[in-house]
Design a protein around this motif. Sequence first.
Motif, mmCIF file in Angstrom:
data_model
loop_
_atom_site.group_PDB
_atom_site.id
_atom_site.type_symbol
_atom_site.label_atom_id
_atom_site.label_comp_id
_atom_site.label_asym_id
_atom_site.label_seq_id
_atom_site.Cartn_x
_atom_site.Cartn_y
_atom_site.Cartn_z
ATOM 1 N N ALA A 62 0.839 -1.200 0.000
ATOM 2 C CA ALA A 62 0.000 0.000 0.000
ATOM 3 C C ALA A 62 0.866 1.239 0.000
ATOM 4 C CB ALA A 62 -0.909 0.008 1.227
ATOM 5 N N LEU A 63 0.324 2.287 -0.557
ATOM 6 C CA LEU A 63 0.895 3.626 -0.461
ATOM 7 C C LEU A 63 -0.219 4.463 0.136
ATOM 8 C CD1 LEU A 63 3.183 5.613 -1.000
ATOM 9 C CD2 LEU A 63 2.136 6.075 -3.217
ATOM 10 N N GLY A 64 -0.122 4.719 1.431
ATOM 11 C CA GLY A 64 -1.226 5.376 2.130
ATOM 12 C C GLY A 64 -2.436 4.457 2.099
ATOM 13 N N ARG A 111 1.723 -0.588 -10.210
ATOM 14 C CA ARG A 111 0.346 -0.232 -10.572
ATOM 15 C C ARG A 111 -0.320 0.315 -9.318
ATOM 16 N NH1 ARG A 111 -4.641 -3.317 -10.928
ATOM 17 N NH2 ARG A 111 -3.458 -5.214 -10.563
ATOM 18 N N LEU A 112 -0.661 1.595 -9.331
ATOM 19 C CA LEU A 112 -1.259 2.260 -8.181
ATOM 20 C C LEU A 112 -2.772 2.297 -8.342
ATOM 21 C CD1 LEU A 112 -0.721 3.768 -5.528
ATOM 22 C CD2 LEU A 112 -0.486 5.864 -6.856
ATOM 23 N N GLY A 128 11.991 8.284 0.128
ATOM 24 C CA GLY A 128 11.447 8.787 1.385
ATOM 25 C C GLY A 128 10.037 8.339 1.670
ATOM 26 N N GLN A 129 9.296 7.940 0.641
ATOM 27 C CA GLN A 129 7.936 7.450 0.881
ATOM 28 C C GLN A 129 8.023 6.053 1.478
ATOM 29 O OE1 GLN A 129 6.499 8.156 -3.228
ATOM 30 N NE2 GLN A 129 4.794 9.245 -2.262
#
Length: 132
Positions: A62-64, A111-112, A128-129
Amino acid sequence: AVAEAVARVDAGDAVFQAQDESQATFQSLVDDAVAAVDWSRPAAELDRLIRGCDPQPGALTALGAQALRLYDARLESGAAVGAKAGEIVSAEGGRLVVATGSGSLSVGKVRLGDGGKVAAGESSLAAGQRLG
């Protein structure tokens, strides 16, 4: 092992043996529970997981609040010193380098959310993320 088997078939001395069906197992389609990335695991394990989920469904992190699918993994040499597991360390050569529980790996495509696959270097992801 494959090269040895081919050589033996070519030489005519391969021993053909039926598989013992009582020892056989079945892997169903890979679902999100199987494809989920635990960044605390060693880089070698995560490399295998991501490659095993490529091309579909893609390893899941996950990203956020958004799902992020990962493809085209490669082990990277050296540890990501000072980085937390799941942290994007850098974008090198169009690939994202991510710290793991021990070591680091890179991904070449992502793939977001519901979007399409894109080259990792062309995504909005940056050093940094933190993934996961």
